[in-house]
Write an enzyme that holds these catalytic residues in place. Structure first.
Site, PDB file in Angstrom:
ATOM      1  N   ASP A   1      -1.348   6.583   6.563  1.00 17.96           N
ATOM      2  CA  ASP A   1      -2.412   5.659   6.167  1.00 17.96           C
ATOM      3  C   ASP A   1      -2.609   4.683   7.321  1.00 17.96           C
ATOM      4  O   ASP A   1      -1.770   3.838   7.587  1.00 17.96           O
ATOM      5  CB  ASP A   1      -1.991   4.922   4.888  1.00 17.96           C
ATOM      6  CG  ASP A   1      -2.999   3.864   4.455  1.00 17.96           C
ATOM      7  OD1 ASP A   1      -4.018   3.668   5.146  1.00 17.96           O
ATOM      8  OD2 ASP A   1      -2.749   3.228   3.408  1.00 17.96           O
TER       9      ASP A   1
ATOM     10  N   LYS B   1     -11.536  -1.905   7.084  1.00 18.69           N
ATOM     11  CA  LYS B   1     -10.515  -2.692   7.760  1.00 18.69           C
ATOM     12  C   LYS B   1     -10.744  -2.819   9.257  1.00 18.69           C
ATOM     13  O   LYS B   1     -10.348  -3.796   9.868  1.00 18.69           O
ATOM     14  CB  LYS B   1      -9.128  -2.077   7.514  1.00 18.69           C
ATOM     15  CG  LYS B   1      -8.670  -2.118   6.067  1.00 18.69           C
ATOM     16  CD  LYS B   1      -8.384  -3.532   5.611  1.00 18.69           C
ATOM     17  CE  LYS B   1      -7.788  -3.553   4.229  1.00 18.69           C
ATOM     18  NZ  LYS B   1      -7.543  -4.923   3.749  1.00 18.69           N
TER      19      LYS B   1
ATOM     20  N   TRP C   1       0.825  -1.210   0.000  1.00 20.49           N
ATOM     21  CA  TRP C   1       0.000   0.000   0.000  1.00 20.49           C
ATOM     22  C   TRP C   1       0.856   1.256   0.000  1.00 20.49           C
ATOM     23  O   TRP C   1       0.516   2.241  -0.674  1.00 20.49           O
ATOM     24  CB  TRP C   1      -0.966  -0.028   1.184  1.00 20.49           C
ATOM     25  CG  TRP C   1      -1.793  -1.271   1.174  1.00 20.49           C
ATOM     26  CD1 TRP C   1      -1.819  -2.266   2.106  1.00 20.49           C
ATOM     27  CD2 TRP C   1      -2.696  -1.692   0.132  1.00 20.49           C
ATOM     28  NE1 TRP C   1      -2.672  -3.271   1.716  1.00 20.49           N
ATOM     29  CE2 TRP C   1      -3.226  -2.953   0.519  1.00 20.49           C
ATOM     30  CE3 TRP C   1      -3.095  -1.138  -1.078  1.00 20.49           C
ATOM     31  CZ2 TRP C   1      -4.136  -3.646  -0.280  1.00 20.49           C
ATOM     32  CZ3 TRP C   1      -3.997  -1.832  -1.874  1.00 20.49           C
ATOM     33  CH2 TRP C   1      -4.514  -3.070  -1.467  1.00 20.49           C
TER      34      TRP C   1
END
Length: 354
Positions: free
Chosen positions: A167, A191, A100
Site C-alpha cells: 500500500d 494522497k 491502515w
C-alpha cells in the site's frame, strides 16, 4: 494569496494542474462539452485513460515488465479486501505498522490465515519493525510503505520469494525505488497523485488467477484488466486530474527530480523540529517519513498562540490526525519549498516570543 496547504489528503495539487482541470470542466478538448458530461467510452476519454496508465508505467520504470495498470474506485480501503480476494489462498503475511495496515489485516482475515510478522503497536506505531522473518509458505507479503497518521516510512523492503504487495497510498511517485520488486502496488490517488475518487493499482499479471474461489466481477483484477479499467464507469474527473499530475511530474524530471525536492523539504522541517526546544518529533529518527512529519509542542500552553500564528500565516491542514493529536505536516510532491519555509518561520517566531 493561496494558503500553504499541508493537508494529509485530499492533498495539495500543482497550480497548473488545477487550472487545466478547471478549464476541462467547462470545455474539454475544445469540444464545447464538459469533461464530466462526456461518455467514458468516447475517444477523448479513452485517450485520457490510456495516457494515464502509460505514464504510470513510464514513471515507475515498469514498461514491458509484465505489469498492468488500473484506475478503480473504492479507495485503498477496498484494496484491503480486493488484494486478499485475488491472492489469498491459504495464508498471507502482514507487517503491522499503523492504522491502515491494521485495517488491511482485518479484511484479509476473512479469506484465510494471517501471519503478523511484526508490529510496532507496542510503541504506538512510532517506528518501523526490523529483523523480522517472512514464512516461506505464504501466498504473499503485505506492507504499507508510508504511514500517514503516525509519520513513519519504510526505508527498505524485505527480500521474499512470495509476491510482495504494498500500500503506497501516501508516498507513491515521491522517491526512487526498484518498483519491479513489487508484484502489486495500490494507492489512493488523493494522497499524492490526484483528487479523491480513484485508486491506482499496478499489478504483475502473472500473479493472478492462482486461487480457486469465485471472485465477484467488481472485485476481480482480471476482469478489470480485460476491460482496460472500463468494466464500469470510471471516476472520469479523478482519472483526468491524475493524468495531468503525472504529466506535470514527468515534465519536471520524474521521480529522480521530485525525490530531491522532497528531501530538501523534509530536511528543512526536521532540522527545525530538532533544533527548536518548543517542538519534538514523535517517531524514531531513522523511520521518519519524508511525506508526513509528525511533531508536538513541548509546552501545550503555547497551543492557542501557535495555532493563531499558523492561521495568520495562511498555513492550512497542520493538525495531527484525530487519533494521535499534535501536528502533522504533509509535504506531498506539489507542496513548494517556500511553504515549508513559511512553517519554519512561524516555529522560529514562536520561539522568539516565548
Amino acid at each position: 494569496m493561496k494558503k500553504h496547504n499541508f493537508s494529509a489528503g485530499p492533498c495539495i495539487l500543482p497550480e497548473e494542474v488545477l487550472q487545466k482541470a478547471a478549464e476541462a470542466v467547462i470545455n474539454f478538448n475544445n469540444d464545447d462539452l464538459s469533461l464530466i458530461e462526456i461518455s467514458h467510452r468516447s475517444k477523448s476519454f479513452v485517450a485520457v485513460m490510456e495516457k494515464a496508465r502509460s505514464l504510470v508505467l513510464e514513471l515507475l520504470d515498469l514498461e514491458g515488465k509484465g505489469y498492468k495498470v488500473l484506475f478503480l474506485q473504492g479507495g485503498a480501503s477496498t484494496q484491503f479486501l480486493m488484494t486478499a480476494y485475488n491472492l489469498l489462498h491459504k495464508k498471507a503475511a502482514y507487517l503491522n505498522t499503523g492504522t491502515w495496515s491494521g485495517k488491511a489485516i482485518k479484511e484479509a482475515k476473512l479469506f484465510g490465515e494471517l501471519v503478523e510478522v511484526a508490529s510496532s503497536k507496542d510503541q504506538n506505531f512510532n517506528y518501523i519493525p526490523k529483523d523480522y522473518s517472512i514464512p516461506e509458505d505464504v501466498d504473499y507479503f503485505h506492507c504499507t510503505s508510508n504511514n500517514t497518521i503516525f509519520g513513519t516510512q519504510m526505508k527498505s523492503f524485505p527480500q521474499t520469494e512470495s509476491p510482495l504487495v504494498c500500500d503506497m497510498s501516501s508516498d507513491i511517485f515521491s522517491r526512487r525505488l526498484d518498483f519491479s520488486k513489487f508484484d502489486l502496488i495500490y494507492a489512493g490517488a488523493q494522497k499524492n497523485m490526484g483528487p479523491a475518487g480513484t485508486t491506482l493499482i499496478v499489478v504483475k499479471e502473472d500473479i493472478l488467477g492462482k486461487i480457486d474461489r469465485v471472485i465477484p466481477s467488481m472485485l476481480d483484477y482480471q476482469v478489470h484488466i480485460g476491460k482496460d479499467s472500463m468494466f464500469n464507469t470510471p471516476s472520469v474527473f479523478a482519472v483526468y486530474v491524475s493524468m495531468l499530475t503525472l504529466e506535470w511530474l514527468k515534465d519536471l524530471g520524474g521521480i529522480p527530480f521530485i525525490e530531491k525536492v522532497n528531501q530538501k523539504k523534509a530536511d528543512l522541517l526536521y532540522t527545525e523540529i530538532d533544533r527548536n526546544p518548543l517542538f519534538k518529533g514523535v517517531v524514531a529518527v531513522e523511520d521518519r517519513s519524508v511525506m508526513n512529519a509528525t511533531f508536538v509542542l513541548t509546552n501545550e500552553s503555547l497551543k492557542d498562540t501557535f495555532d493563531t500564528m499558523l492561521k495568520d500565516a495562511g498555513i492550512n491542514g497542520l493538525n495531527g490526525h484525530r487519533s494521535v493529536g499534535g501536528y502533522r505536516a504533509s509535504m506531498y510532491n506539489a507542496l513548494p519549498l517556500h511553504s515549508v519555509q513559511a512553517l519554519v518561520d512561524v516555529m522560529q517566531e514562536l520561539e522568539r516570543k516565548s
